[in-house]
Design a protein around this motif. Structure first.
Motif, short mmCIF file in Angstrom:
data_model
loop_
_atom_site.label_atom_id
_atom_site.label_comp_id
_atom_site.label_asym_id
_atom_site.label_seq_id
_atom_site.Cartn_x
_atom_site.Cartn_y
_atom_site.Cartn_z
N ILE A 26 0.83 -1.20 0.00
CA ILE A 26 0.00 0.00 0.00
C ILE A 26 0.86 1.26 0.00
N THR A 27 1.92 1.25 0.80
CA THR A 27 2.81 2.41 0.85
C THR A 27 3.48 2.65 -0.51
N ALA A 28 3.96 1.57 -1.13
CA ALA A 28 4.62 1.70 -2.43
C ALA A 28 3.65 2.17 -3.51
N ALA A 29 2.39 1.80 -3.37
CA ALA A 29 1.39 2.17 -4.37
C ALA A 29 0.80 3.55 -4.14
N GLY A 30 1.21 4.22 -3.04
CA GLY A 30 0.64 5.53 -2.73
C GLY A 30 -0.78 5.45 -2.20
N LEU A 31 -1.10 4.32 -1.56
CA LEU A 31 -2.44 4.12 -1.03
C LEU A 31 -2.49 4.27 0.49
N ASP A 32 -1.43 4.84 1.08
CA ASP A 32 -1.38 4.94 2.54
C ASP A 32 -2.07 6.20 3.04
N TYR A 33 -3.26 6.45 2.50
CA TYR A 33 -4.11 7.52 3.01
C TYR A 33 -5.28 6.90 3.76
N ARG A 34 -5.93 7.71 4.56
CA ARG A 34 -7.12 7.26 5.27
C ARG A 34 -8.34 7.94 4.68
N VAL A 35 -9.48 7.36 4.92
CA VAL A 35 -10.74 7.94 4.48
C VAL A 35 -11.51 8.38 5.72
N GLN A 36 -11.87 9.66 5.74
CA GLN A 36 -12.57 10.24 6.88
C GLN A 36 -13.97 10.66 6.46
N LEU A 37 -14.90 10.60 7.40
CA LEU A 37 -16.26 11.05 7.15
C LEU A 37 -16.44 12.45 7.71
N VAL A 55 -13.93 11.56 2.61
CA VAL A 55 -12.86 12.47 2.20
C VAL A 55 -11.50 11.78 2.34
N ARG A 56 -10.69 11.92 1.32
CA ARG A 56 -9.32 11.38 1.34
C ARG A 56 -8.44 12.29 2.19
N SER A 57 -7.73 11.70 3.16
CA SER A 57 -7.04 12.50 4.18
C SER A 57 -5.87 13.30 3.63
N ASP A 58 -5.15 12.77 2.62
CA ASP A 58 -3.93 13.44 2.17
C ASP A 58 -4.19 14.57 1.17
N THR A 59 -5.32 14.50 0.46
CA THR A 59 -5.61 15.52 -0.55
C THR A 59 -6.87 16.32 -0.25
N ASN A 60 -7.64 15.86 0.74
CA ASN A 60 -8.93 16.47 1.08
C ASN A 60 -9.95 16.39 -0.06
N GLN A 61 -9.73 15.48 -0.99
CA GLN A 61 -10.70 15.29 -2.07
C GLN A 61 -11.89 14.49 -1.57
N VAL A 62 -13.07 14.88 -1.99
CA VAL A 62 -14.28 14.13 -1.66
C VAL A 62 -14.38 12.95 -2.62
N LEU A 63 -14.38 11.74 -2.06
CA LEU A 63 -14.43 10.53 -2.87
C LEU A 63 -15.86 10.06 -3.12
N GLY A 64 -16.78 10.52 -2.30
CA GLY A 64 -18.17 10.13 -2.48
C GLY A 64 -19.02 10.65 -1.34
N VAL A 65 -20.32 10.53 -1.50
CA VAL A 65 -21.28 10.91 -0.47
C VAL A 65 -21.98 9.65 -0.01
N VAL A 66 -21.98 9.40 1.32
CA VAL A 66 -22.47 8.13 1.86
C VAL A 66 -23.47 8.40 2.97
N GLY A 67 -24.20 7.35 3.35
CA GLY A 67 -25.16 7.46 4.43
C GLY A 67 -24.49 7.47 5.79
N ASN A 68 -25.25 7.82 6.81
CA ASN A 68 -24.70 7.92 8.17
C ASN A 68 -24.23 6.57 8.71
N GLY A 69 -24.77 5.49 8.19
CA GLY A 69 -24.37 4.18 8.68
C GLY A 69 -23.12 3.62 8.03
#
Length: 315
Positions: A26-37, A55-69
């Motif tokens: 994951i680190t080598a692929a640049g996937l070591d970001y977290r996803v925050q709600l 939201v992607r933690s390293d770029t603050n890009q919105v990846l999608g809109v999801v439900g509260n659950g």
């Protein structure tokens, strides 16, 4: 993206020595970001109580809109449950990457052993494809993804009843549960590849007539409605006939002119020759990967597989 061994056909990613853990890959692929709600607001500042932004933690890009659950499965969690199987040599992490802005992540893991088609030089490697979506569009899933070595065609061989959707993973946190999940996935994979080997050899032992071959390609790329230009469909079918004769590995004597070769004419076209969209090479390669694994390309190859099996049963 990261990869192990030879440069992939799409030429994307960072080369890595054999990674021992999902976190290394994951680190080598640049996937070591977290996803925050994060909470959503309307343009005029009102809260949207029933939805949140992923939201992607390293770029603050919105990846999608999801439900509260919705509960994000982080990248290291999505793939790390296989670490125990990798540690005992039952599996090797091979390739990992992200599609789009990072809303969909995936990893290829290579299983031991190969399928040798009709005891020939035509070899098919056995892979698991793990995929997770951070935009709420799909669950964490495992697909069984054979790859034909000579041409790097990704084959879609899912059973009809599964509709190519793979195996869902219920993520549990404790190590014992993760190991059990991994063992269950390997059990599914063993049964899948045992069946796949028998079916592949059936295709490789069947030789379609010219009429069957033409009907097969026309079923996959039919003419449009009457009155509309059918030039594109005719050109694609002509290319499929060419690939049947001249595609990579199709001159192997024991499989030449077989239904297995007809199926691989389709997979070679979809994976390597089908036109892709995008403003640059990286974007086009990313969209093509998305299509051949999860989109229209995967569905077309699945249809080609089922029609090829049907053709071997035709009287």
């Amino acid at each position: 993206m990261m990869y192990v061994g030879e440069i992939p056909w799409h030429r994307l990613g960072t080369k890595l020595d054999q990674p021992a853990t999902a976190r290394e890959a994951i680190t080598a692929a640049g996937l070591d970001y977290r996803v925050q709600l994060k909470p959503l607001k309307t343009d005029d500042g009102n809260d949207v109580p029933s939805r949140k932004a992923a939201v992607r933690s390293d770029t603050n890009q919105v990846l999608g809109v999801v439900g509260n659950g919705y509960v994000p499965v982080q990248n290291y969690q999505a793939f790390g449950f296989l670490d125990a199987v990798v540690a005992d040599g039952g599996l090797h992490y091979h390739t990992a990457g992200a599609l789009g802005r990072g809303e969909k992540v995936w990893m290829l893991a290579k299983l031991p052993g190969q399928i040798q088609v009709k005891n020939s030089a035509d070899i098919v490697d056995k892979f698991l494809l793990l995929s997770n979506a951070h935009d709420g569009s799909a669950a964490l899933r495992v697909y069984f993804t054979p790859i034909r070595v000579v041409c790097q065609n990704t084959l879609s061989l899912a059973e009809r009843r599964s509709q190519g959707q793979g195996v869902s993973i219920l993520h549990k946190g404790d190590l014992e549960a993760k190991i059990k999940e991994a063992q269950e996935v390997l059990g599914f994979a063993t049964r899948f590849y045992d069946d796949a080997e028998e079916q592949i050899n059936r295709l490789a032992s069947h030789y379609p007539t010219q009429a069957q071959l033409s009907a097969y390609f026309k079923e996959l790329y039919p003419d449009p409605e009457e009155g509309k230009d059918n030039t594109r469909a005719q050109n694609v079918r002509q290319e499929l006939h060419r690939l049947f004769e001249e595609g990579l590995g199709h001159d192997e004597p024991s499989i030449k002119h077989s239904t297995w070769v007809a199926f691989n004419a389709v997979t070679e076209f979809v994976d390597h020759l089908r036109p892709g969209r995008g403003t640059n090479d990286v974007e086009r390669a990313s969209r093509r990967l998305d299509s051949i694994w999860f989109g229209t390309g995967a569905r077309l190859k699945q249809k080609a597989w089922n029609l090829a099996l049907d053709m071997t049963l035709a009287v």
